[in-house]
Design an enzyme around this catalytic site. Sequence first.
Site, PDB file in Angstrom:
ATOM      1  N   LYS A  30     -22.352 106.423  54.010  1.00  0.00           N
ATOM      2  CA  LYS A  30     -22.308 105.557  52.824  1.00  0.00           C
ATOM      3  C   LYS A  30     -21.991 106.330  51.555  1.00  0.00           C
ATOM      4  O   LYS A  30     -21.208 105.877  50.720  1.00  0.00           O
ATOM      5  CB  LYS A  30     -23.655 104.829  52.650  1.00  0.00           C
ATOM      6  CG  LYS A  30     -23.959 103.780  53.680  1.00  0.00           C
ATOM      7  CD  LYS A  30     -25.204 103.001  53.317  1.00  0.00           C
ATOM      8  CE  LYS A  30     -26.439 103.870  53.171  1.00  0.00           C
ATOM      9  NZ  LYS A  30     -26.836 104.505  54.453  1.00  0.00           N
ATOM     10  N   THR A  31     -22.627 107.479  51.398  1.00  0.00           N
ATOM     11  CA  THR A  31     -22.470 108.223  50.154  1.00  0.00           C
ATOM     12  C   THR A  31     -21.051 108.738  49.983  1.00  0.00           C
ATOM     13  O   THR A  31     -20.465 108.647  48.886  1.00  0.00           O
ATOM     14  CB  THR A  31     -23.468 109.396  50.113  1.00  0.00           C
ATOM     15  OG1 THR A  31     -24.796 108.879  50.226  1.00  0.00           O
ATOM     16  CG2 THR A  31     -23.341 110.179  48.812  1.00  0.00           C
TER      17      THR A  31
ATOM     18  N   LYS B  34     -27.831 104.059  42.502  1.00  0.00           N
ATOM     19  CA  LYS B  34     -28.657 104.204  43.700  1.00  0.00           C
ATOM     20  C   LYS B  34     -30.010 103.581  43.378  1.00  0.00           C
ATOM     21  O   LYS B  34     -30.813 104.160  42.634  1.00  0.00           O
ATOM     22  CB  LYS B  34     -28.815 105.684  44.052  1.00  0.00           C
ATOM     23  CG  LYS B  34     -29.609 105.959  45.318  1.00  0.00           C
ATOM     24  CD  LYS B  34     -28.776 105.719  46.558  1.00  0.00           C
ATOM     25  CE  LYS B  34     -29.547 106.109  47.825  1.00  0.00           C
ATOM     26  NZ  LYS B  34     -28.742 105.905  49.041  1.00  0.00           N
TER      27      LYS B  34
ATOM     28  N   ASP C 236     -27.984 111.639  46.604  1.00  0.00           N
ATOM     29  CA  ASP C 236     -26.738 110.891  46.786  1.00  0.00           C
ATOM     30  C   ASP C 236     -25.967 110.774  45.478  1.00  0.00           C
ATOM     31  O   ASP C 236     -24.733 110.855  45.455  1.00  0.00           O
ATOM     32  CB  ASP C 236     -27.031 109.507  47.361  1.00  0.00           C
ATOM     33  CG  ASP C 236     -27.597 109.577  48.773  1.00  0.00           C
ATOM     34  OD1 ASP C 236     -27.432 110.617  49.429  1.00  0.00           O
ATOM     35  OD2 ASP C 236     -28.209 108.588  49.220  1.00  0.00           O
TER      36      ASP C 236
ATOM     37  N   GLU D 148     -25.193 101.723  45.931  1.00  0.00           N
ATOM     38  CA  GLU D 148     -25.375 102.296  47.271  1.00  0.00           C
ATOM     39  C   GLU D 148     -26.786 102.059  47.785  1.00  0.00           C
ATOM     40  O   GLU D 148     -27.771 102.494  47.177  1.00  0.00           O
ATOM     41  CB  GLU D 148     -25.079 103.797  47.278  1.00  0.00           C
ATOM     42  CG  GLU D 148     -25.137 104.370  48.682  1.00  0.00           C
ATOM     43  CD  GLU D 148     -25.127 105.888  48.714  1.00  0.00           C
ATOM     44  OE1 GLU D 148     -25.641 106.448  49.706  1.00  0.00           O
ATOM     45  OE2 GLU D 148     -24.628 106.503  47.765  1.00  0.00           O
TER      46      GLU D 148
ATOM     47  N   GLY E 105     -30.125 103.373  54.095  1.00  0.00           N
ATOM     48  CA  GLY E 105     -30.161 102.942  55.490  1.00  0.00           C
ATOM     49  C   GLY E 105     -29.288 101.716  55.698  1.00  0.00           C
ATOM     50  O   GLY E 105     -28.180 101.630  55.169  1.00  0.00           O
TER      51      GLY E 105
ATOM     52  N   GLY F  36     -16.977 105.329  58.506  1.00  0.00           N
ATOM     53  CA  GLY F  36     -17.442 106.445  57.694  1.00  0.00           C
ATOM     54  C   GLY F  36     -16.930 107.798  58.112  1.00  0.00           C
ATOM     55  O   GLY F  36     -16.810 108.700  57.274  1.00  0.00           O
TER      56      GLY F  36
END
Length: 247
Positions: A26-27, A48, A61, A120, A123, A184
């Site tokens: 994701k990051t 975040k 992140d 973002e 999980g 990803g």
Amino acid sequence: MTEGSESELGWRGPVLVTGTDTDVGKTVVTAAIAACARAAGLSVAMVKPGQTGTATGAPADEDTVARLGAPTTTRTLANYPDPLAPLAAARVASLEPLELYTAVDAVRDIAKEHDLVLVEGAGGLLVPMGLRPSGEAWTVADLAVSLGAPAVVVTRAGLGTLNHTALTLEALERRGIPAGVVVGAWPAEPQLVHWANFTELVPHLLGALPDGAGTMDPGVFQRSAPGWLTPALYGVLDDWRTWADEQ
């Protein structure tokens, strides 16, 4: 993309970046979207809501996105020391859980000064993030509903991804949240399972990042990112057949 999502104009305002699980990329995907949108001339923020695991010494992140994607603004709303889901991490550390409408208001305020705000998650889509005023837990899906934000779902390339992706997309669709998918980490040497999954994911795909993209030099990352994402995310990838032939 699922029905109702924007086409090739590029998403604006708050956009949720969630995943089918933890550690799906994701990051780095958030950083890639930020890099592409910045290259397109947009003012970009990354938010975040809840950062966990701060006591582990791993880069936050927010810092990773700032280094790779160079958004205009980055902000973390709540930090927790233990590497747990944010609500659990708050309780273990005896810290105040993040309240849903505190997060909503913060994102809306940031959106007033930026063209694109990448939110973002932590999980997967339904991980407990904090508490509502009623005392009930809320998730990033609830945040997306409150913001009226579409979602980018980051998924794996390998075995198991079809089920996890379908479940996440179904949960978003049931909430009326438009969504698309980004792989990803596409392997350097894809196997049959990866190509089979790719074929099934294509109708929803907004992009695919190469495995190891997060270790690139930031300049190389920013120059390369548009080739990983479709125009909806400010990239230039517009033909998956050509992309597949080049792998």
